[in-house]
Enzyme design. Sequence first.
Site, PDB file in Angstrom:
ATOM      1  N   ARG A 169      19.938  52.465 -47.374  1.00  0.00           N
ATOM      2  CA  ARG A 169      19.211  53.623 -47.224  1.00  0.00           C
ATOM      3  C   ARG A 169      19.220  54.222 -45.855  1.00  0.00           C
ATOM      4  O   ARG A 169      18.384  54.917 -45.566  1.00  0.00           O
ATOM      5  CB  ARG A 169      17.684  53.279 -47.569  1.00  0.00           C
ATOM      6  CG  ARG A 169      17.477  52.508 -48.923  1.00  0.00           C
ATOM      7  CD  ARG A 169      17.897  53.408 -50.158  1.00  0.00           C
ATOM      8  NE  ARG A 169      17.713  52.679 -51.425  1.00  0.00           N
ATOM      9  CZ  ARG A 169      18.627  52.101 -52.031  1.00  0.00           C
ATOM     10  NH1 ARG A 169      19.790  52.352 -51.675  1.00  0.00           N
ATOM     11  NH2 ARG A 169      18.464  51.649 -53.219  1.00  0.00           N
ATOM     12  N   SER A 218      10.708  53.949 -54.250  1.00  0.00           N
ATOM     13  CA  SER A 218      10.302  52.643 -53.269  1.00  0.00           C
ATOM     14  C   SER A 218       9.662  53.118 -52.064  1.00  0.00           C
ATOM     15  O   SER A 218      10.131  53.790 -51.273  1.00  0.00           O
ATOM     16  CB  SER A 218      11.666  51.936 -53.058  1.00  0.00           C
ATOM     17  OG  SER A 218      12.020  51.609 -54.210  1.00  0.00           O
ATOM     18  N   GLU A 288      10.702  53.197 -46.414  1.00  0.00           N
ATOM     19  CA  GLU A 288      11.935  53.759 -46.882  1.00  0.00           C
ATOM     20  C   GLU A 288      11.655  55.371 -46.948  1.00  0.00           C
ATOM     21  O   GLU A 288      12.521  56.121 -46.654  1.00  0.00           O
ATOM     22  CB  GLU A 288      12.371  53.324 -48.422  1.00  0.00           C
ATOM     23  CG  GLU A 288      13.502  53.866 -48.937  1.00  0.00           C
ATOM     24  CD  GLU A 288      14.036  53.152 -50.162  1.00  0.00           C
ATOM     25  OE1 GLU A 288      14.037  52.202 -50.295  1.00  0.00           O
ATOM     26  OE2 GLU A 288      14.384  54.092 -50.826  1.00  0.00           O
TER      27      GLU A 288
HETATM   28  C1  LIG Z   1      10.556  57.722 -59.868  1.00  0.00           C
HETATM   29  C2  LIG Z   1      11.280  57.620 -58.610  1.00  0.00           C
HETATM   30  C3  LIG Z   1      12.334  56.563 -58.839  1.00  0.00           C
HETATM   31  C4  LIG Z   1      13.221  56.419 -57.724  1.00  0.00           C
HETATM   32  N1  LIG Z   1      14.314  55.514 -57.831  1.00  0.00           N
HETATM   33  C5  LIG Z   1      15.021  55.319 -56.815  1.00  0.00           C
HETATM   34  C6  LIG Z   1      16.190  54.208 -56.859  1.00  0.00           C
HETATM   35  O1  LIG Z   1      16.370  53.610 -57.900  1.00  0.00           O
HETATM   36  N2  LIG Z   1      17.057  54.259 -55.981  1.00  0.00           N
HETATM   37  C7  LIG Z   1      17.199  55.139 -54.836  1.00  0.00           C
HETATM   38  O2  LIG Z   1      18.052  54.856 -53.934  1.00  0.00           O
HETATM   39  N3  LIG Z   1      15.947  55.873 -54.562  1.00  0.00           N
HETATM   40  C8  LIG Z   1      15.171  55.950 -55.671  1.00  0.00           C
HETATM   41  N4  LIG Z   1      14.121  57.091 -55.445  1.00  0.00           N
HETATM   42  C9  LIG Z   1      13.950  57.824 -54.112  1.00  0.00           C
HETATM   43  C10 LIG Z   1      14.789  58.900 -54.105  1.00  0.00           C
HETATM   44  O3  LIG Z   1      14.909  59.613 -55.393  1.00  0.00           O
HETATM   45  C11 LIG Z   1      16.088  58.876 -53.549  1.00  0.00           C
HETATM   46  O4  LIG Z   1      16.047  58.672 -52.119  1.00  0.00           O
HETATM   47  C12 LIG Z   1      16.717  60.318 -53.270  1.00  0.00           C
HETATM   48  O5  LIG Z   1      18.100  59.964 -52.986  1.00  0.00           O
HETATM   49  C13 LIG Z   1      16.117  61.485 -52.707  1.00  0.00           C
HETATM   50  O6  LIG Z   1      16.707  62.864 -53.032  1.00  0.00           O
HETATM   51  P1  LIG Z   1      15.969  64.054 -52.557  1.00  0.00           P
HETATM   52  O7  LIG Z   1      16.726  64.989 -53.022  1.00  0.00           O
HETATM   53  O8  LIG Z   1      14.604  63.861 -53.426  1.00  0.00           O
HETATM   54  O9  LIG Z   1      15.424  63.900 -51.201  1.00  0.00           O
HETATM   55  P2  LIG Z   1      14.120  64.407 -50.458  1.00  0.00           P
HETATM   56  O10 LIG Z   1      13.246  63.372 -50.842  1.00  0.00           O
HETATM   57  O11 LIG Z   1      13.861  65.711 -50.671  1.00  0.00           O
HETATM   58  O12 LIG Z   1      14.680  63.945 -49.061  1.00  0.00           O
HETATM   59  C14 LIG Z   1      14.763  62.742 -48.629  1.00  0.00           C
HETATM   60  C15 LIG Z   1      15.633  62.766 -47.192  1.00  0.00           C
HETATM   61  O13 LIG Z   1      16.916  63.406 -47.467  1.00  0.00           O
HETATM   62  C16 LIG Z   1      17.069  64.603 -46.678  1.00  0.00           C
HETATM   63  N5  LIG Z   1      17.948  65.520 -47.149  1.00  0.00           N
HETATM   64  C17 LIG Z   1      17.565  65.886 -48.529  1.00  0.00           C
HETATM   65  N6  LIG Z   1      18.591  66.758 -48.695  1.00  0.00           N
HETATM   66  C18 LIG Z   1      19.317  66.904 -47.801  1.00  0.00           C
HETATM   67  C19 LIG Z   1      20.710  67.808 -47.422  1.00  0.00           C
HETATM   68  N7  LIG Z   1      20.986  68.544 -48.202  1.00  0.00           N
HETATM   69  N8  LIG Z   1      21.124  67.684 -45.904  1.00  0.00           N
HETATM   70  C20 LIG Z   1      20.672  66.770 -45.421  1.00  0.00           C
HETATM   71  N9  LIG Z   1      19.657  66.097 -45.388  1.00  0.00           N
HETATM   72  C21 LIG Z   1      18.937  66.133 -46.808  1.00  0.00           C
HETATM   73  C22 LIG Z   1      15.592  65.154 -46.272  1.00  0.00           C
HETATM   74  O14 LIG Z   1      15.743  65.810 -45.065  1.00  0.00           O
HETATM   75  C23 LIG Z   1      14.863  63.696 -46.408  1.00  0.00           C
HETATM   76  O15 LIG Z   1      15.036  63.146 -44.943  1.00  0.00           O
HETATM   77  C24 LIG Z   1      13.395  57.072 -56.565  1.00  0.00           C
HETATM   78  C25 LIG Z   1      12.324  58.221 -56.217  1.00  0.00           C
HETATM   79  C26 LIG Z   1      11.384  58.205 -57.529  1.00  0.00           C
HETATM   80  C27 LIG Z   1       9.987  59.389 -57.097  1.00  0.00           C
END
Ligand SMILES: Cc1cc2nc3c(=O)[nH]c(=O)nc-3n(C[C@H](O)[C@H](O)[C@H](O)COP(=O)(O)OP(=O)(O)OC[C@H]3O[C@@H](n4cnc5c(N)ncnc54)[C@H](O)[C@@H]3O)c2cc1C
Length: 298
Positions: A169, A218, A288
């Site tokens: 992560r 998580s 996380e």
């Molecule tokens: C129901 C549920 C289930 C999930 N299951 C999993 C799983 O199985 N495995 C897992 O790994 N995660 C899981 N997650 C967590 C999450 O979906 C992941 O971490 C995902 O990759 C986050 O993407 P996001 O676009 O929502 O990022 P955000 O939550 O919007 O941002 C997360 C971080 O990424 C950065 N970021 C986002 N986009 C960019 C960009 N273009 N450039 C630079 N930085 C950026 C943000 O600034 C922030 O620091 C889950 C979440 C939920 C709600």
Amino acid sequence: MEFIKELKNLRFNYEVGKKTWFGSGGNSKLFFSINNRKTLQTLIKFIPNKIPLLVLGSGSNILIRDGGFKGLTIKLGKSFSFINLQKKNMILEIGSAAKDSEVSKFCYENSISGFEFLKGIPGTIGGNIAMNAGCYGSVISDLLLSCQILTKEGKIKELKRDEIKFSYRETSIKKNAIILSAKFFAKKGIKRNIAQKLKEISSNRVLSQPVSSRTGGSTFKNPPNESAWKLIEKINYRGKRFGGALVSKQHTNFMINDSLASSLDIELLGEEIREKVWQKFKINLDWEIKRVGEYKKI
Ligand SMILES: Cc1cc2nc3c(=O)[nH]c(=O)nc-3n(C[C@H](O)[C@H](O)[C@H](O)COP(=O)(O)OP(=O)(O)OC[C@H]3O[C@@H](n4cnc5c(N)ncnc54)[C@H](O)[C@@H]3O)c2cc1C
């Protein structure tokens, strides 16, 4: 000219916390939804260094604190959500705002295997790379060939996979860099098998995670050789409440905004869990979920 046109998408004091999966927390002083690469590049070059930057993907792994974010939040728009397959060399190029669900659907339709796990993650490709997201034995960095970023100095750089360090992560890509797009090797698969995997992932997820609740995924990273959810289970925190925040009864490493939780409720519940786990097992749980912004002064 394009820059001037896009300025209409600049918002002041925008309710960014409400746009996250948790749906809690305060506003961002500035919020810019950007559709054009040139606009983004110009903006980044001229934004003073003292203004903090936040790139928001789907908001599925982030908690905005109640006092809000005193900087500029950038949301990448439609033109950053392309998915292109170069059939000649089987390279898949994906914009960082493309949603995981759309990528897994595209891969299914084009019989590309290896991306099925994205069906289980509600983020964007940019968020996946920033978080090195993964599940069901797959992780995004294993598929990555290269990644295009925009630096704080306004330079676009193509980073090859081996120029980036990935761990659980975590990535070595600098905090202020904006991930624009990524290239992956697209391996041909058997459509029927891909469909089967997608079906399994969907039903597993519904059974094991509170996917229709306001959650941030998580809460804690799994400590080495341990599962965060098991440790939380062992301190009897399943269903534990703090204000409007709740430990999911379905998955103890997920916290939920159950009613009108403040971000502080959610964070304090998390901190209480960390404290109890430390007292009982001398194990440190690392967040996380990214916690961003200011606490609200009461
Ligand atoms: C129901 C549920 C289930 C999930 N299951 C999993 C799983 O199985 N495995 C897992 O790994 N995660 C899981 N997650 C967590 C999450 O979906 C992941 O971490 C995902 O990759 C986050 O993407 P996001 O676009 O929502 O990022 P955000 O939550 O919007 O941002 C997360 C971080 O990424 C950065 N970021 C986002 N986009 C960019 C960009 N273009 N450039 C630079 N930085 C950026 C943000 O600034 C922030 O620091 C889950 C979440 C939920 C709600």
